[in-house]
Write a protein that holds these residues in place. Structure first.
Motif, PDB file in Angstrom:
ATOM      1  N   LYS B  58     126.700  47.554 -21.179  1.00  0.00           N
ATOM      2  CA  LYS B  58     125.784  48.273 -22.079  1.00  0.00           C
ATOM      3  C   LYS B  58     125.496  49.682 -21.555  1.00  0.00           C
ATOM      4  CE  LYS B  58     124.621  47.096 -25.457  1.00  0.00           C
ATOM      5  NZ  LYS B  58     125.366  46.984 -26.740  1.00  0.00           N
ATOM      6  N   ILE B  59     125.472  49.835 -20.230  1.00  0.00           N
ATOM      7  CA  ILE B  59     125.251  51.178 -19.684  1.00  0.00           C
ATOM      8  C   ILE B  59     126.459  52.062 -19.994  1.00  0.00           C
ATOM      9  CG2 ILE B  59     124.978  52.505 -17.542  1.00  0.00           C
ATOM     10  CD1 ILE B  59     123.323  50.176 -16.462  1.00  0.00           C
ATOM     11  N   GLU B  60     127.659  51.487 -19.925  1.00  0.00           N
ATOM     12  CA  GLU B  60     128.856  52.244 -20.294  1.00  0.00           C
ATOM     13  C   GLU B  60     128.746  52.730 -21.740  1.00  0.00           C
ATOM     14  OE1 GLU B  60     131.628  53.509 -19.135  1.00  0.00           O
ATOM     15  OE2 GLU B  60     132.360  53.975 -21.154  1.00  0.00           O
ATOM     16  N   LEU B  61     128.159  51.893 -22.595  1.00  0.00           N
ATOM     17  CA  LEU B  61     128.099  52.232 -24.025  1.00  0.00           C
ATOM     18  C   LEU B  61     126.909  53.122 -24.380  1.00  0.00           C
ATOM     19  CD1 LEU B  61     129.112  48.835 -25.640  1.00  0.00           C
ATOM     20  CD2 LEU B  61     130.464  50.921 -25.510  1.00  0.00           C
ATOM     21  N   ILE B  62     126.159  53.578 -23.378  1.00  0.00           N
ATOM     22  CA  ILE B  62     124.958  54.364 -23.698  1.00  0.00           C
ATOM     23  C   ILE B  62     125.339  55.730 -24.257  1.00  0.00           C
ATOM     24  CG2 ILE B  62     124.537  55.547 -21.485  1.00  0.00           C
ATOM     25  CD1 ILE B  62     121.597  54.454 -21.787  1.00  0.00           C
ATOM     26  N   THR B  67     131.495  56.724 -19.332  1.00  0.00           N
ATOM     27  CA  THR B  67     130.183  56.942 -18.725  1.00  0.00           C
ATOM     28  C   THR B  67     130.191  56.498 -17.271  1.00  0.00           C
ATOM     29  OG1 THR B  67     129.311  56.339 -20.891  1.00  0.00           O
ATOM     30  CG2 THR B  67     127.710  56.678 -19.132  1.00  0.00           C
ATOM     31  N   ILE B  68     130.417  55.193 -17.035  1.00  0.00           N
ATOM     32  CA  ILE B  68     130.470  54.739 -15.644  1.00  0.00           C
ATOM     33  C   ILE B  68     131.758  53.994 -15.318  1.00  0.00           C
ATOM     34  CG2 ILE B  68     127.968  54.605 -15.240  1.00  0.00           C
ATOM     35  CD1 ILE B  68     128.274  51.548 -15.759  1.00  0.00           C
ATOM     36  N   TYR B  74     136.407  48.166 -18.250  1.00  0.00           N
ATOM     37  CA  TYR B  74     135.575  47.610 -19.318  1.00  0.00           C
ATOM     38  C   TYR B  74     136.211  46.334 -19.861  1.00  0.00           C
ATOM     39  CZ  TYR B  74     132.629  47.453 -23.475  1.00  0.00           C
ATOM     40  OH  TYR B  74     131.735  47.066 -24.440  1.00  0.00           O
ATOM     41  N   ASN B  75     137.543  46.384 -20.087  1.00  0.00           N
ATOM     42  CA  ASN B  75     138.255  45.198 -20.592  1.00  0.00           C
ATOM     43  C   ASN B  75     138.098  44.013 -19.646  1.00  0.00           C
ATOM     44  OD1 ASN B  75     139.111  46.815 -22.626  1.00  0.00           O
ATOM     45  ND2 ASN B  75     141.240  46.981 -21.943  1.00  0.00           N
ATOM     46  N   SER B  76     138.240  44.282 -18.353  1.00  0.00           N
ATOM     47  CA  SER B  76     138.128  43.156 -17.424  1.00  0.00           C
ATOM     48  C   SER B  76     136.679  42.687 -17.323  1.00  0.00           C
ATOM     49  CB  SER B  76     138.691  43.534 -16.057  1.00  0.00           C
ATOM     50  OG  SER B  76     137.965  44.597 -15.522  1.00  0.00           O
ATOM     51  N   MET B 453     131.445  49.834 -36.196  1.00  0.00           N
ATOM     52  CA  MET B 453     131.804  49.923 -34.781  1.00  0.00           C
ATOM     53  C   MET B 453     132.527  48.655 -34.336  1.00  0.00           C
ATOM     54  SD  MET B 453     129.600  50.773 -31.435  1.00  0.00           S
ATOM     55  CE  MET B 453     130.126  50.129 -29.853  1.00  0.00           C
ATOM     56  N   PRO B 454     133.786  48.787 -33.845  1.00  0.00           N
ATOM     57  CA  PRO B 454     134.520  47.603 -33.410  1.00  0.00           C
ATOM     58  C   PRO B 454     133.969  47.063 -32.098  1.00  0.00           C
ATOM     59  CG  PRO B 454     135.826  49.568 -33.032  1.00  0.00           C
ATOM     60  CD  PRO B 454     134.548  50.021 -33.667  1.00  0.00           C
ATOM     61  N   ARG B 455     134.212  45.756 -31.869  1.00  0.00           N
ATOM     62  CA  ARG B 455     133.809  45.179 -30.594  1.00  0.00           C
ATOM     63  C   ARG B 455     134.897  45.459 -29.553  1.00  0.00           C
ATOM     64  NH1 ARG B 455     134.913  38.680 -31.372  1.00  0.00           N
ATOM     65  NH2 ARG B 455     134.203  38.609 -29.217  1.00  0.00           N
ATOM     66  N   ARG B 456     134.543  45.249 -28.297  1.00  0.00           N
ATOM     67  CA  ARG B 456     135.498  45.329 -27.186  1.00  0.00           C
ATOM     68  C   ARG B 456     136.110  46.711 -26.988  1.00  0.00           C
ATOM     69  NH1 ARG B 456     138.645  39.483 -27.652  1.00  0.00           N
ATOM     70  NH2 ARG B 456     137.007  38.274 -26.672  1.00  0.00           N
ATOM     71  N   TYR B 457     135.376  47.786 -27.361  1.00  0.00           N
ATOM     72  CA  TYR B 457     135.840  49.139 -27.057  1.00  0.00           C
ATOM     73  C   TYR B 457     134.849  49.778 -26.098  1.00  0.00           C
ATOM     74  CZ  TYR B 457     139.463  49.405 -30.647  1.00  0.00           C
ATOM     75  OH  TYR B 457     140.596  49.224 -31.394  1.00  0.00           O
ATOM     76  N   TYR B 458     135.363  50.525 -25.112  1.00  0.00           N
ATOM     77  CA  TYR B 458     134.435  51.137 -24.163  1.00  0.00           C
ATOM     78  C   TYR B 458     133.950  52.482 -24.671  1.00  0.00           C
ATOM     79  CZ  TYR B 458     137.375  54.822 -22.155  1.00  0.00           C
ATOM     80  OH  TYR B 458     138.092  55.958 -21.963  1.00  0.00           O
TER      81      TYR B 458
END
Lengths: 204, 536
Positions: B58-62, B67-68, B74-76, B453-458
């Motif tokens: 979730k922080i990556e998706l902020i 982002t981080i 992200y996939n793993s 917004m698709p799922r599983r995308y960083y």
């Protein structure tokens, strides 16, 4: 074995058998997944499955079927023998069951190694040149009979373990549920073969 | 009188000294209560790891862009988060922890039918977890397929899939063993007088769950085995290049994995059916309807797997059938909701922490269930498939349903398990923070999914930014809530007030024994004459 002695006092033959039957359901479903895959691909590739099935040796298949049926009978007889308090006969019949299982495995070994010598095994260059239906047939053949052979090995180990208990008089005429359960398991192994045999060897 | 004195001197299950000392007294114990706690501790550790992975995602998706972490990380992360949460926590969770601990207590038995098998299933669980998680540490990088291991990617990807798939396969045996154990226990070991229709509802829910575990798990077992063969031996079942069909994999996978959703939710419903009558001080409304709907969910749940595959390619007939069946399965779930609400009607409710968890469960479970109806409708599904909407929906069900019930059960049975009471003030504060965070996290994802917004995308485009900020903030709040809740519980296990045998005035059998219970649970096996929730 464990730190709560009261548990060992608990004995419920009916419960143990119920548990075994449910476990047998799960085994049937495990193979069920593969039977679904088989029927889907057989439906899609009838000609290739016909062609591939002719490669299999019906004679060895028949011999193995007879061997398993007889071994199922001997394990069932051993359950009767223990109830007649005949320990020697029980052990003899269980020994015959294990011996027959080993003969089955030896036949299987020759059958598989014959195929492999002809270059028919998953991922082999010969097979990769064959039609897709044949690739799938032999994939299923190795997966399903292989998984079945694994069950034979487990069954043998189970019966051998119970044999040891009979020798040590832990299984007797009034306490033989585990022998019955090993017999049930062995019948399951037999039953699955009864379906595998026609599906691979006979229907062409 | 003398009876009471003797019972007070008998050591409880936590103090009991057996043959082994120290940690071995736990990991070799066949006592169902200790095994329940073994599962609880294992799961708390795994849950903390997986929750932190979720927070990092979730922080990556902020913000849009990197982002981080990069895309592969992200996939793993979502793969590991999914595998851990689904296979290691949510599926085994309630049966393994609370089923083990309370099933024998609630039906008046001294243990489960096969105590050694029970211990073995914990060991298999640990083995499966170790194998699955080992995928992270060697080979060509952590798995990146998501928890569903879809073919053909799962055998084409260069990452370390083999241990992950094998681990999930091994975990299946643990699940099957527990299922068999519980079914036989309920058939053979109910206390004298406890007929099926006098059995409490949590055991009933476990009964339905166990049958699903037994009948569905082997299918996924053999399917995962086929993936293993596919990767190691080029067997070709799901490989289009060799004549196989990847869609067949999806069918086989969901034949198990949809019933698995009911493995997750049925025991959760069972927990709520225990909590509500206890705090309403009232017999549950429509006991038989709840029992029948439990079995109906377990049964109909088998025939709805196709709704995961509406966009994968199926015949029109199959699409309509699966859609209608999906709507049908909502009916028994709704029956239960009405029963719980009707139980509260004109009740003298004692508002305590477990009851608040049950209320929050009703709220989030309804949102989760109704959004499931949206996804079950064919036309809406085409638009929403593989979007954030789906992620929001199943987190409302799996985390909102099973997760809330898990924490509700923990707060409900905590005094019985540890003999101490947690700090109720902090427990309520923790719940409030958690509940606020939970909704702030997942509600915006419904909206994000609807706008595409698709799922599983960083990464995402700028127009999704606003709701994502809200959602990521919610994630932090929710984790803060979890920290409060877990800290309070861990601390109170040693320092909490001593709890009475029946702090909530419950009527089921587990409240008739000491807190914590003795090794043998019951000094004398009780004789049951009344219905389980007899408050008259």
């Amino acid at each position: 074995m464990n730190n709560s002695a009261h548990i060992d006092e608990h004995r419920d033959d009916e419960g143990a058998k119920t548990g075994m039957w449910i476990f047998i359901f799960t085994e049937l479903l495990l193979f069920g997944g593969l039977f679904i895959v088989y029927s889907v691909y057989r439906y899609l590739n009838p000609a290739a499955f016909h062609l591939a099935a002719e490669e299999l040796d019906t004679f060895i298949g028949t011999v193995n079927t007879v061997i398993l049926l007889v071994s199922s009978m001997t394990i069932a007889m051993s359950i009767s023998a223990i109830q007649y308090k005949n320990k020697k006969l029980t052990l003899l019949l269980m020994g015959i069951t294990i011996f027959l299982a080993l003969v089955f495995m030896v036949n299987k070994y020759f059958e598989w190694s014959g195929k492999i010598a002809h270059g028919i095994y998953p991922g082999s260059p010969t097979l990769m040149e064959a039609s897709q239906g044949e690739i799938l047939f032999f994939g299923l053949y190795y997966a399903m009979t292989g998984l079945h052979a694994l069950h034979i090995v487990i069954g043998v180990a189970f019966i051998a373990y119970v044999m040891r208990m009979v020798v040590k008089d832990e299984v007797q005429h009034d306490n033989f549920t585990i022998l019955e359960n090993s017999g049930l398991y062995w019948h399951l192994v037999d039953l699955i073969w009864i379906f595998l045999f026609p599906l691979f060897y006979l229907i062409t | 009188m003398s009876d009471t004195v003797i019972r007070n001197h008998e050591p409880n299950y936590l103090e009991y000294q057996g043959r082994y000392k120290g940690i071995f007294a736990w990991i070799f114990s066949t006592d169902h209560k200790r095994i329940g706690l073994l599962y609880l501790y294992s799961m708390l550790v795994l849950f903390s790891i997986a929750a932190i992975l979720g927070l990092l995602m979730k922080i990556e998706l902020i913000a849009p862009g990197k982002t981080i972490m990069d895309a592969q990380t992200y996939n793993s992360f979502f793969t590991l988060h999914g595998i851990t949460m689904i296979f290691l926590i949510v599926v085994p969770g309630l049966p393994a922890v609370f089923g083990n601990f309370f099933l024998p207590l609630m039906i008046g038995a001294k243990d489960v039918a096969f105590p050694k098998l029970n211990l073995l299933s914990w060991w298999i669980y640990i083995l499966g977890a170790a194998v699955a998680l080992s995928a992270q540490f060697f080979g060509d990088g952590p798995p990146d397929t998501g928890w569903t291991f879809y073919a053909p990617y799962s055998f084409r990807t260069g990452t370390n899939m083999l241990p992950a798939v094998t681990g999930a396969f091994i975990l299946g045996f643990s699940s099957i063993a527990t299922g068999i154990n519980f079914i036989v226990t309920m058939h053979r070991m109910r206390a004298p007088g406890m007929t099926w229709m006098k059995m409490p509802l949590f055991p009933w829910a476990l009964y339905g769950t166990s049958w699903i575990q037994v009948l569905a798990t082997p299918i996924v077992g053999v399917t995962l085995l086929m993936i293993v063969l596919e990767r190691t031996m080029q067997i070709g079942f799901f490989d289009p290049a060799l004549g196989g069909d990847p869609i067949l994999y999806q069918h086989l996978f969901w034949i198990y994995s949809h019933p698995a959703v009911y493995i997750m939710i049925l025991p959760a419903m069972g927990v709520i059916s225990e909590i509500i009558p206890t705090f309403a001080r009232k017999t549950i409304f429509g006991y038989k309807a709840i029992v029948v709907s439990t079995l109906a969910i377990a049964f109909v749940g088998y025939f709805v797997w196709g709704h995961h595959m509406f966009t994968s390619g199926m015949s029109g007939t199959a699409l309509y059938t699966f859609s209608i069946l999906t709507f049908l399965v909502a009916i028994p779930s709704a029956i239960k909701i009405f029963n719980w609400v009707a139980t509260l009607h004109k009740a003298s409710i004692d508002i305590q922490t477990p009851f608040l968890w049950a209320l929050c469960f009703l709220f989030v479970f309804m949102i989760g269930g109704l959004s499931g109806m949206v996804l079950g409708a064919l036309s809406a599904n085409v638009h929403l498939h593989d979007t954030a909407f789906v992620v929001a929906h199943f987190h409302f069900i799996v985390f909102g349903g099973t997760g809330y019930a898990f924490f509700g059960a923990l707060h409900y049975w905590y005094p019985k398990m540890f003999g101490r009471m947690y700090d109720k003030g902090w427990a309520n504060i923790g719940l409030a923070v958690f509940f606020t965070g939970f909704n702030t996290l997942y509600l915006p994802m419904f909206y994000l999914g609807m706008i595409g917004m698709p799922r599983r995308y960083y990464d995402y485009v700028e127009e999704f930014h606003g709701p994502n900020i809200v959602s990521s903030f919610g994630a932090m709040l929710m984790i803060a809530g979890l920290v409060i809740i877990i800290t309070n519980l861990v601390r109170s296990a040693r320092k909490g007030e001593i709890a009475e045998a029946d702090p909530w005035k419950g009527k089921t059998l587990e409240w008739t024994v000491a807190s914590p219970p003795t090794l043998e649970n019951f000094a004398e096996i009780p004789v049951v004459t009344k219905l389980p929730y007899d408050y008259e």
